[in-house]
Design a protein around this motif. Structure first.
Motif, PDB file in Angstrom:
ATOM      1  N   LYS A   2      44.078  43.145  29.667  1.00  0.00           N
ATOM      2  CA  LYS A   2      43.960  42.003  30.562  1.00  0.00           C
ATOM      3  C   LYS A   2      42.908  42.322  31.620  1.00  0.00           C
ATOM      4  N   ILE A   3      42.037  41.347  31.888  1.00  0.00           N
ATOM      5  CA  ILE A   3      40.977  41.517  32.883  1.00  0.00           C
ATOM      6  C   ILE A   3      41.174  40.471  33.969  1.00  0.00           C
ATOM      7  N   GLY A   4      41.290  40.942  35.218  1.00  0.00           N
ATOM      8  CA  GLY A   4      41.483  40.048  36.352  1.00  0.00           C
ATOM      9  C   GLY A   4      40.250  39.195  36.606  1.00  0.00           C
ATOM     10  N   THR A   5      40.462  37.922  36.888  1.00  0.00           N
ATOM     11  CA  THR A   5      39.361  36.989  37.127  1.00  0.00           C
ATOM     12  C   THR A   5      38.838  37.136  38.549  1.00  0.00           C
ATOM     13  N   ARG A   6      37.534  37.332  38.668  1.00  0.00           N
ATOM     14  CA  ARG A   6      36.890  37.425  39.973  1.00  0.00           C
ATOM     15  C   ARG A   6      36.660  36.022  40.513  1.00  0.00           C
ATOM     16  N   PRO A   7      36.885  35.790  41.810  1.00  0.00           N
ATOM     17  CA  PRO A   7      36.648  34.457  42.380  1.00  0.00           C
ATOM     18  C   PRO A   7      35.188  34.034  42.209  1.00  0.00           C
ATOM     19  N   ALA A   8      34.970  32.750  42.002  1.00  0.00           N
ATOM     20  CA  ALA A   8      33.613  32.233  41.789  1.00  0.00           C
ATOM     21  C   ALA A   8      32.712  32.461  42.999  1.00  0.00           C
ATOM     22  N   SER A   9      33.283  32.528  44.205  1.00  0.00           N
ATOM     23  CA  SER A   9      32.472  32.708  45.409  1.00  0.00           C
ATOM     24  C   SER A   9      31.998  34.148  45.595  1.00  0.00           C
ATOM     25  N   ILE A  10      32.530  35.091  44.816  1.00  0.00           N
ATOM     26  CA  ILE A  10      32.145  36.499  44.911  1.00  0.00           C
ATOM     27  C   ILE A  10      31.409  36.892  43.633  1.00  0.00           C
ATOM     28  N   ASP A  11      30.185  37.408  43.777  1.00  0.00           N
ATOM     29  CA  ASP A  11      29.366  37.702  42.593  1.00  0.00           C
ATOM     30  C   ASP A  11      29.660  39.052  41.942  1.00  0.00           C
ATOM     31  N   GLY A  12      30.483  39.889  42.566  1.00  0.00           N
ATOM     32  CA  GLY A  12      30.846  41.164  41.959  1.00  0.00           C
ATOM     33  C   GLY A  12      29.857  42.284  42.182  1.00  0.00           C
ATOM     34  N   ASP A  35      34.577  34.465  52.846  1.00  0.00           N
ATOM     35  CA  ASP A  35      35.022  35.075  51.595  1.00  0.00           C
ATOM     36  C   ASP A  35      36.232  35.992  51.756  1.00  0.00           C
ATOM     37  N   TYR A  36      36.765  36.089  52.981  1.00  0.00           N
ATOM     38  CA  TYR A  36      37.861  37.023  53.236  1.00  0.00           C
ATOM     39  C   TYR A  36      39.084  36.733  52.355  1.00  0.00           C
ATOM     40  N   GLN A  37      39.552  35.511  52.354  1.00  0.00           N
ATOM     41  CA  GLN A  37      40.750  35.182  51.573  1.00  0.00           C
ATOM     42  C   GLN A  37      40.490  35.313  50.079  1.00  0.00           C
ATOM     43  N   ALA A  38      39.294  34.935  49.631  1.00  0.00           N
ATOM     44  CA  ALA A  38      38.950  35.075  48.204  1.00  0.00           C
ATOM     45  C   ALA A  38      38.958  36.548  47.802  1.00  0.00           C
ATOM     46  N   PHE A  39      38.415  37.420  48.665  1.00  0.00           N
ATOM     47  CA  PHE A  39      38.429  38.850  48.357  1.00  0.00           C
ATOM     48  C   PHE A  39      39.856  39.384  48.314  1.00  0.00           C
ATOM     49  N   GLN A  40      40.664  39.015  49.297  1.00  0.00           N
ATOM     50  CA  GLN A  40      42.055  39.464  49.314  1.00  0.00           C
ATOM     51  C   GLN A  40      42.802  39.008  48.063  1.00  0.00           C
ATOM     52  N   ASP A  41      42.585  37.760  47.653  1.00  0.00           N
ATOM     53  CA  ASP A  41      43.234  37.241  46.440  1.00  0.00           C
ATOM     54  C   ASP A  41      42.742  37.968  45.189  1.00  0.00           C
ATOM     55  N   TRP A  42      41.452  38.304  45.161  1.00  0.00           N
ATOM     56  CA  TRP A  42      40.880  39.030  44.022  1.00  0.00           C
ATOM     57  C   TRP A  42      41.594  40.373  43.862  1.00  0.00           C
ATOM     58  N   CYS A  56      43.751  41.242  40.473  1.00  0.00           N
ATOM     59  CA  CYS A  56      43.734  42.644  40.028  1.00  0.00           C
ATOM     60  C   CYS A  56      45.062  43.353  40.269  1.00  0.00           C
ATOM     61  N   GLN A  57      46.032  42.632  40.790  1.00  0.00           N
ATOM     62  CA  GLN A  57      47.371  43.166  41.066  1.00  0.00           C
ATOM     63  C   GLN A  57      47.292  44.523  41.763  1.00  0.00           C
ATOM     64  N   GLN A  58      46.500  44.565  42.819  1.00  0.00           N
ATOM     65  CA  GLN A  58      46.307  45.742  43.677  1.00  0.00           C
ATOM     66  C   GLN A  58      45.794  46.953  42.911  1.00  0.00           C
ATOM     67  N   GLY A  59      44.935  46.714  41.934  1.00  0.00           N
ATOM     68  CA  GLY A  59      44.300  47.808  41.214  1.00  0.00           C
ATOM     69  C   GLY A  59      44.925  48.165  39.887  1.00  0.00           C
ATOM     70  N   THR A  60      45.958  47.456  39.465  1.00  0.00           N
ATOM     71  CA  THR A  60      46.565  47.770  38.169  1.00  0.00           C
ATOM     72  C   THR A  60      45.853  47.079  37.019  1.00  0.00           C
ATOM     73  N   ILE A  61      45.111  46.015  37.309  1.00  0.00           N
ATOM     74  CA  ILE A  61      44.369  45.277  36.282  1.00  0.00           C
ATOM     75  C   ILE A  61      42.872  45.401  36.588  1.00  0.00           C
ATOM     76  N   PRO A  62      42.049  45.758  35.604  1.00  0.00           N
ATOM     77  CA  PRO A  62      40.608  45.851  35.850  1.00  0.00           C
ATOM     78  C   PRO A  62      39.970  44.476  36.004  1.00  0.00           C
ATOM     79  N   THR A  63      38.738  44.470  36.471  1.00  0.00           N
ATOM     80  CA  THR A  63      37.997  43.236  36.693  1.00  0.00           C
ATOM     81  C   THR A  63      36.522  43.486  36.413  1.00  0.00           C
ATOM     82  N   ARG A  64      35.756  42.429  36.363  1.00  0.00           N
ATOM     83  CA  ARG A  64      34.316  42.576  36.121  1.00  0.00           C
ATOM     84  C   ARG A  64      33.575  42.733  37.444  1.00  0.00           C
ATOM     85  N   VAL A  65      32.664  43.723  37.476  1.00  0.00           N
ATOM     86  CA  VAL A  65      31.794  43.926  38.634  1.00  0.00           C
ATOM     87  C   VAL A  65      30.363  44.103  38.133  1.00  0.00           C
TER      88      VAL A  65
END
Length: 122
Positions: A4-14, A60-67, A72-81
């Motif tokens: 499973k890969i966590g979805t990055r918010p659209a407002s954050i480019d990674g 982008d603060y809330q979007a980053f916190q949600d990401w 990413c469930q606090q680092g248990t799920i990877p994401t795209r950067v």
């Protein structure tokens, strides 16, 4: 094996502004009684660890916190950067990000991320 890969918010480019990377050792060294050192590989895979940072707009603060917390469930799920060599890859947060507000319009994020063997192909 699908992960499973966590979805990055659209407002954050990674993309991270700073990226310092070091490959982790995959060998075990054992000191023998006769004074020699026995070395063996623990794994044939690779583990990459990077210390990254970036300044974000306050919006982008809330979007980053949600990401980090939800997607990413606090680092248990990877994401795209985005890597410094311009390739989007799958990485995972290894710790909670450190957030410092520079002023009311911007905040800095510093954290560590890791990539396990095979994730560069996802």
């Amino acid at each position: 094996m699908a992960i499973k890969i966590g979805t990055r918010p659209a407002s954050i480019d990674g993309c991270w502004a700073s990226w310092s990377e070091k490959a982790q050792p995959v060998v075990i060294r054992t000191d023998m009684e006769d004074g020699t050192v026995k070395v063996r590989r623990r794994s044939t895979g690779k583990l990459r660890v990077a210390n990254v940072s970036r300044t974000f707009d306050a919006k982008d603060y809330q979007a980053f916190q949600d990401w980090f917390t939800v997607a990413c469930q606090q680092g248990t799920i990877p994401t795209r950067v985005m890597t410094p060599y311009g390739k989007e890859e799958v990485w995972r947060f290894t710790e909670a990000p450190q957030i410092n507000w520079v002023d009311p319009k911007a905040f800095d994020v510093t954290c560590a991320i890791e990539q396990l063997s095979g994730w560069e192909k996802l």
